[in-house]
Design a protein around this motif. Structure first.
Motif, PDB file in Angstrom:
ATOM      1  N   ALA A 168       4.465  22.303  15.285  1.00 38.22           N
ATOM      2  CA  ALA A 168       6.111  21.463  15.369  1.00 38.22           C
ATOM      3  C   ALA A 168       5.327  20.273  15.054  1.00 38.22           C
ATOM      4  CB  ALA A 168       6.886  21.476  16.428  1.00 38.22           C
ATOM      5  N   ARG A 169       4.807  19.698  16.621  1.00 33.88           N
ATOM      6  CA  ARG A 169       4.064  18.222  15.743  1.00 33.88           C
ATOM      7  C   ARG A 169       3.062  17.695  15.290  1.00 33.88           C
ATOM      8  NH1 ARG A 169      -0.766  18.783  19.437  1.00 33.88           N
ATOM      9  NH2 ARG A 169      -0.325  20.379  20.318  1.00 33.88           N
ATOM     10  N   MET A 170       2.581  19.293  13.997  1.00 34.42           N
ATOM     11  CA  MET A 170       1.703  19.057  12.699  1.00 34.42           C
ATOM     12  C   MET A 170       3.085  18.667  11.714  1.00 34.42           C
ATOM     13  SD  MET A 170      -1.155  21.613  13.348  1.00 34.42           S
ATOM     14  CE  MET A 170      -1.514  21.473  11.438  1.00 34.42           C
ATOM     15  N   GLN A 171       4.274  19.032  12.056  1.00 33.37           N
ATOM     16  CA  GLN A 171       5.157  19.039  10.959  1.00 33.37           C
ATOM     17  C   GLN A 171       5.661  17.622  11.252  1.00 33.37           C
ATOM     18  OE1 GLN A 171       5.674  21.121   8.232  1.00 33.37           O
ATOM     19  NE2 GLN A 171       7.823  19.676   7.988  1.00 33.37           N
ATOM     20  N   ILE A 172       5.677  17.441  12.964  1.00 33.12           N
ATOM     21  CA  ILE A 172       6.344  15.590  13.049  1.00 33.12           C
ATOM     22  C   ILE A 172       5.215  15.057  12.115  1.00 33.12           C
ATOM     23  CG2 ILE A 172       7.429  14.403  14.820  1.00 33.12           C
ATOM     24  CD1 ILE A 172       8.120  17.187  15.887  1.00 33.12           C
ATOM     25  N   ALA A 173       4.350  14.826  12.657  1.00 37.22           N
ATOM     26  CA  ALA A 173       3.137  13.925  11.907  1.00 37.22           C
ATOM     27  C   ALA A 173       3.111  14.031  10.382  1.00 37.22           C
ATOM     28  CB  ALA A 173       1.999  14.495  12.806  1.00 37.22           C
ATOM     29  N   GLN A 174       3.643  15.383   9.646  1.00 36.79           N
ATOM     30  CA  GLN A 174       3.263  15.554   8.140  1.00 36.79           C
ATOM     31  C   GLN A 174       4.284  14.104   7.419  1.00 36.79           C
ATOM     32  OE1 GLN A 174       3.023  19.217   7.176  1.00 36.79           O
ATOM     33  NE2 GLN A 174       1.253  19.376   7.133  1.00 36.79           N
ATOM     34  N   GLU A 175       5.886  14.470   7.839  1.00 42.73           N
ATOM     35  CA  GLU A 175       7.129  13.882   7.864  1.00 42.73           C
ATOM     36  C   GLU A 175       6.367  12.257   8.196  1.00 42.73           C
ATOM     37  OE1 GLU A 175       9.959  15.766   9.628  1.00 42.73           O
ATOM     38  OE2 GLU A 175       9.282  17.887   8.973  1.00 42.73           O
ATOM     39  N   ALA A 176       5.848  11.820   9.536  1.00 39.86           N
ATOM     40  CA  ALA A 176       6.051  10.664   9.873  1.00 39.86           C
ATOM     41  C   ALA A 176       5.020   9.711   8.991  1.00 39.86           C
ATOM     42  CB  ALA A 176       5.862  10.420  11.498  1.00 39.86           C
ATOM     43  N   GLN A 177       3.730  10.297   8.533  1.00 46.91           N
ATOM     44  CA  GLN A 177       3.036   9.809   7.672  1.00 46.91           C
ATOM     45  C   GLN A 177       3.199   9.576   6.275  1.00 46.91           C
ATOM     46  OE1 GLN A 177      -0.982  12.247   7.706  1.00 46.91           O
ATOM     47  NE2 GLN A 177      -2.062  10.612   6.288  1.00 46.91           N
ATOM     48  N   ALA A 178       4.263  10.922   5.721  1.00 46.41           N
ATOM     49  CA  ALA A 178       4.774  10.639   4.583  1.00 46.41           C
ATOM     50  C   ALA A 178       5.680   8.957   4.432  1.00 46.41           C
ATOM     51  CB  ALA A 178       5.553  11.121   4.210  1.00 46.41           C
ATOM     52  N   ARG A 179       6.607   8.869   5.937  1.00 49.46           N
ATOM     53  CA  ARG A 179       7.408   7.769   5.545  1.00 49.46           C
ATOM     54  C   ARG A 179       7.170   6.797   5.355  1.00 49.46           C
ATOM     55  NH1 ARG A 179      12.933   8.050   7.255  1.00 49.46           N
ATOM     56  NH2 ARG A 179      13.693   6.363   8.408  1.00 49.46           N
ATOM     57  N   TYR A 180       5.564   6.770   6.660  1.00 47.34           N
ATOM     58  CA  TYR A 180       5.016   5.325   7.511  1.00 47.34           C
ATOM     59  C   TYR A 180       4.031   4.644   6.873  1.00 47.34           C
ATOM     60  CZ  TYR A 180       9.407   5.465  10.210  1.00 47.34           C
ATOM     61  OH  TYR A 180      10.771   5.812  10.943  1.00 47.34           O
ATOM     62  N   GLY A 181       3.493   6.201   6.577  1.00 45.37           N
ATOM     63  CA  GLY A 181       1.542   5.738   5.667  1.00 45.37           C
ATOM     64  C   GLY A 181       0.783   5.417   6.976  1.00 45.37           C
ATOM     65  N   ARG A 182       0.880   6.396   7.685  1.00 48.22           N
ATOM     66  CA  ARG A 182      -0.319   5.923   8.375  1.00 48.22           C
ATOM     67  C   ARG A 182       0.349   7.283   9.464  1.00 48.22           C
ATOM     68  NH1 ARG A 182       3.849   1.641   8.985  1.00 48.22           N
ATOM     69  NH2 ARG A 182       3.293  -0.290   9.262  1.00 48.22           N
ATOM     70  N   ASN A 183      -1.629   7.489  10.355  1.00 51.48           N
ATOM     71  CA  ASN A 183      -1.685   8.651  10.877  1.00 51.48           C
ATOM     72  C   ASN A 183      -0.724   8.706  12.132  1.00 51.48           C
ATOM     73  OD1 ASN A 183      -3.954  10.232   8.943  1.00 51.48           O
ATOM     74  ND2 ASN A 183      -5.080   8.360   9.716  1.00 51.48           N
ATOM     75  N   VAL A 184      -0.931  10.258  12.977  1.00 52.55           N
ATOM     76  CA  VAL A 184      -0.112  10.091  14.134  1.00 52.55           C
ATOM     77  C   VAL A 184      -1.056  11.048  15.126  1.00 52.55           C
ATOM     78  CG1 VAL A 184       2.582  11.004  15.052  1.00 52.55           C
ATOM     79  CG2 VAL A 184       2.221  10.299  12.534  1.00 52.55           C
TER      80      VAL A 184
END
Length: 198
Positions: free
Chosen positions: A98-114
């Motif tokens: 779940a953390r990997m999925q959320i990180a991928q979504e956030a990276q696509a949205r914000y252009g930053r690593n999580v």
């Protein structure tokens, strides 16, 4: 939902040096809606710079068993180190997909690593953390200092800011940086209030 507490960040979410980055000012709200409510015992804290979003939450711990002859009010509040390590290991393993999925979504949205981390009894443990090469490898707190100097125009790049910071002496450096951040916010406010189209 309890998540979405705005962690204090340094630098700005937009500005002179970050025009090409997606705006991350709504990231705390996005994570508040995206993080499962049962992960942390309180609101997750976010720290954001131009490279990384750091998400840290407090893990709930099982109550320590009081000694048989100790009154309930004298029960030890401390949880054994092995229990804390087990709670951290369980959270890390069970939430990884779940953390990997959320990180991928956030990276696509914000252009930053999580990056992810937890706090347990006041101790902070990072699972992942970006180290960005700037003549040396720096973690987010150090990068925030450099980014403040770049955003304010004191330095042209992180490398210049690092050289300037090394020369900076005195115990009031953080106080000065906070004054600089405050001045930058005032400049941004004045710019926003000024005539448009200039």
């Amino acid at each position: 939902m309890r998540h979405g507490h705005r962690g204090h960040g340094f630098g700005r979410t937009g500005g002179w040096q970050q025009a090409d980055l997606p705006d991350a000012s709504d990231a705390p709200d996005w994570f508040a809606g995206r993080l499962p409510a049962d992960w942390f015992s309180g609101p997750a804290t976010l720290e954001i710079d131009r490279d990384e979003i750091v998400v840290v939450g407090e893990l709930p711990l099982p109550a320590a068993e009081p000694a048989a002859d100790a009154p309930a009010e004298d029960a030890p509040a401390d949880v054994p180190q092995a229990t804390r390590e087990g709670v951290i290991a369980r959270f890390r393993e069970t939430t990884r997909p779940a953390r990997m999925q959320i990180a991928q979504e956030a990276q696509a949205r914000y252009g930053r690593n999580v990056a992810w981390g937890v706090t347990v009894n006041g101790e902070r443990i990072m699972f992942t953390h970006l180290a960005v090469p700037v003549m040396t490898r720096l973690r987010q707190p150090e990068r925030k200092v450099l980014d403040t100097l770049v955003d304010s125009g004191v330095a042209r790049s992180r490398s210049d800011a690092l050289a300037w910071t090394v020369k900076l002496a005195g115990k009031h450096a953080e106080e000065w940086l906070e004054e600089l951040r405050s001045a930058m916010r005032k400049v941004d406010d004045l710019r926003a209030e000024g005539p448009q189209g200039l």
